[in-house]
Design a protein around this motif. Structure first.
Motif, short mmCIF file in Angstrom:
data_model
loop_
_atom_site.label_atom_id
_atom_site.label_comp_id
_atom_site.label_asym_id
_atom_site.label_seq_id
_atom_site.Cartn_x
_atom_site.Cartn_y
_atom_site.Cartn_z
N LYS A 253 0.83 -1.20 0.00
CA LYS A 253 0.00 0.00 0.00
C LYS A 253 0.87 1.26 0.00
O LYS A 253 0.63 2.19 -0.77
N ILE A 257 1.06 4.12 -2.90
CA ILE A 257 0.78 5.53 -2.60
C ILE A 257 1.89 6.41 -3.15
O ILE A 257 1.65 7.52 -3.64
N LEU A 391 -4.59 5.84 -5.93
CA LEU A 391 -4.01 5.97 -4.59
C LEU A 391 -3.04 7.14 -4.53
O LEU A 391 -3.03 7.91 -3.56
N VAL A 448 -7.73 5.76 0.01
CA VAL A 448 -6.36 5.29 0.22
C VAL A 448 -6.34 4.07 1.13
O VAL A 448 -5.67 3.07 0.86
N GLY A 452 -6.34 0.77 -1.20
CA GLY A 452 -4.94 0.37 -1.11
C GLY A 452 -4.75 -1.01 -0.55
O GLY A 452 -3.67 -1.59 -0.66
#
Length: 534
Positions: A253, A257, A391, A448, A452
């Motif tokens: 994740k 991002i 993301l 997110v 994610g």
């Protein structure tokens, strides 16, 4: 067809969650602000603070009712759309939801009633206690929900039982003290506080621009600016903690991002801007800020932050280990014992059992993961990479708006200290325009957090594609259309009620109604002794 069902089930839950979370942040923020205002009223005895408490409390009540109506439906969806998920982890996930209903929601609902109907029946101190318990109940409600959600991000305190084929709790205290859940709770609640503060700030600014309820507006802005500045700063600090925990428990994740395809030398830079290209597996026109991501993700200058490509290679290794666990599990099932496990089979499963979820990723390509080809293993490993661009941009929208909230609340805090709140009309207009922005930031933050995590419904344990119910496409489409229609009506009703309450403004307390001294002329002409309320 299965993937279509999965996509539609995800869409339905995402839409209902999005609607529901339009109401939750404002409920969290207004509950504390109303309690603060009533505390000042009890301490000072000034009627304007009681008037403020009732006015903002009315807006809180409207929002609270809509939040309850939309939130109850979401819990039923676990049984309707995600039945295998409910079966697989119901022992863990169900406990926080049950506690939330019994402990938090009942507490919150009870004292909401006392808040609205107890003004003339309770003493000032008792009513203040009821108001604070209402606010505490609201926050407790968020606590238990986020403990459940945090467990999905970092499944601790539980283990897979090969005899029952389910995840079961082995340490409930670990579930409660899950660091991801605790960080998520304080971060989410602080974001709700910012939402409430910006809302009060914007409505109060509108009153000042119109020249209405000036005393109430100025005092409300003072409280909102102070509370909002503290909350905005705490969101940044707590967001940093979330970033650190992501590097510990959800490395993919964090890499997505950042659109970080390759592992960067320590300390890793932060990508301030760029255009992620998932097909080419690179980020075009990237602008980096040195060292920052290393500090956020590792809190050191020497530890690496792994990139997407390296994490995919690790996923391949874990899939192979998961296949061994799957093979041992099948042997256990063939043995047929439900009361006693063969020690050798148990040992064979436990050696790789923690990676069983990675073998289940292969179910998308082959019925029996043990029969998967090398190509299918590689595809499953790349499935662990979520869509990077949404993301990447959602995170930057959230952070950018967070910086704006700090600047806005700081400006009004400074103006409040100098008693110049109405001096800059352009700043008041900006505060009004900023009212919807906290919701944008919060929804971006949830995108997110949840998007994610894909392809996992429970990180590393259960793929999303395996968690759904066996529903038909038509059933899902019909239910999605129904939810959207009903929730849209509720949203319109909410907006109309809120706008009506804001336009009407606060009701004058009896002590605030201006009295006209009777004269001989007024008696003769039968003029009213009381001037009409504004």
């Amino acid at each position: 067809m299965e993937l279509d069902i999965v996509s539609l089930s995800r869409l339905q839950f995402a839409l209902t969650a999005l609607y529901h979370f339009l109401f939750v942040p404002l409920t969290l923020g207004l509950s504390i602000l109303v309690a603060i205002m009533e505390t000042i009223y009890v301490m000072t005895g000034r009627v304007v603070w009681r008037q403020m408490t009732k006015f903002w409390g009315t807006l809180f009540g409207i929002n609270f009712v809509m939040g309850v109506a939309t939130g109850i439906v979401m819990e039923f969806q676990f049984g309707m759309n995600w039945s295998y998920y409910s079966h697989y982890v119901g022992d863990i996930f169900g406990a926080p939801l049950a506690i939330e209903g019994l402990m938090a929601f009942f507490l919150e609902a009870t004292f909401v009633g006392l808040f609205f109907f107890g003004w003339d029946k309770l003493t000032q101190v008792k009513h203040l206690i009821a108001t604070w318990l209402m606010a505490i109940g609201t926050n407790f409600s968020a606590l238990w929900i986020l403990i459940a959600n945090g467990w999905m991000q970092n499944p601790v305190g539980a283990a897979f039982n090969p005899q029952t084929m389910r995840m079961e709790v082995n340490d409930f205290f670990a579930v409660l003290t899950n660091p991801v859940a605790q960080a998520k709770f304080v971060h989410t609640v602080s974001a709700g506080y910012v939402c409430g503060a910006i809302f009060v700030l914007g409505i109060s600014a509108w009153y000042l621009l119109k020249g209405r309820h000036v005393d109430l507006a100025k005092r409300s802005m003072t409280v909102a600016a102070s509370f909002g500045l503290a909350s905005s700063l705490s969101v940044v600090v707590l967001g940093d903690e979330s970033g650190y925990l992501s590097n510990e428990h959800q490395k993919m994740k964090l890499a997505a991002i950042e659109a970080m395809w390759e592992t960067e030398p320590a300390p890793a830079p932060f990508t301030a801007f760029g255009f992620p290209d998932q097909d080419a597996r690179e980020t075009h026109y990237a602008v980096h800020i040195p060292i920052v991501m290393g500090l956020i993700g590792t809190r050191s200058l020497t530890e690496e932050v792994p990139g997407i490509n390296d994490l995919v290679k690790r996923a391949e290794t874990r899939i192979r280990q998961g296949i061994l666990a799957y093979d041992a599990l099948e042997s256990i099932r063939l043995a047929g014992s439900t009361t006693h496990l063969d020690p050798e089979l148990k040992q064979a499963f436990e050696a790789n059992g923690s990676e069983l979820g990675y073998a289940l990723l292969l179910k998308r390509y082959v019925d029996d993961p043990r029969q998967a080809s090398e190509e299918q293993i590689t595809k499953a490993a790349w499935d662990t990479v979520p869509h990077v661009a949404p993301l990447f941009w959602s995170f930057r929208v959230m952070v950018g708006l967070g910086m704006l909230f700090i600047a806005l609340t700081a400006a009004f805090f400074w103006l409040s200290a100098r008693h110049r709140l109405e001096q800059h009309r352009w700043l008041l207009k900006l505060a009004v325009l900023a009212i919807p922005l906290p919701w944008v930031a919060i929804e971006a933050g949830w995108l997110v957090a949840e998007y994610g995590r894909q392809p996992w419904v429970i990180e590393g344990v259960l793929p999303t594609a395996m968690a759904v119910s066996n529903l038909g496409i038509k059933t899902l489409l019909l239910s999605i259309a129904g939810f959207v229609a009903i929730y849209s009506v509720l949203f319109v009703v909410e907006m109309k009620l809120m706008l009506k309450a804001v336009r009407q403004g606060p009701e004058l307390e009896p002590e605030q109604v201006p009295v006209v001294t009777p004269t001989l002329a007024s008696v003769a002409t039968r003029q009213p002794l009381y001037a009409p309320a504004e």
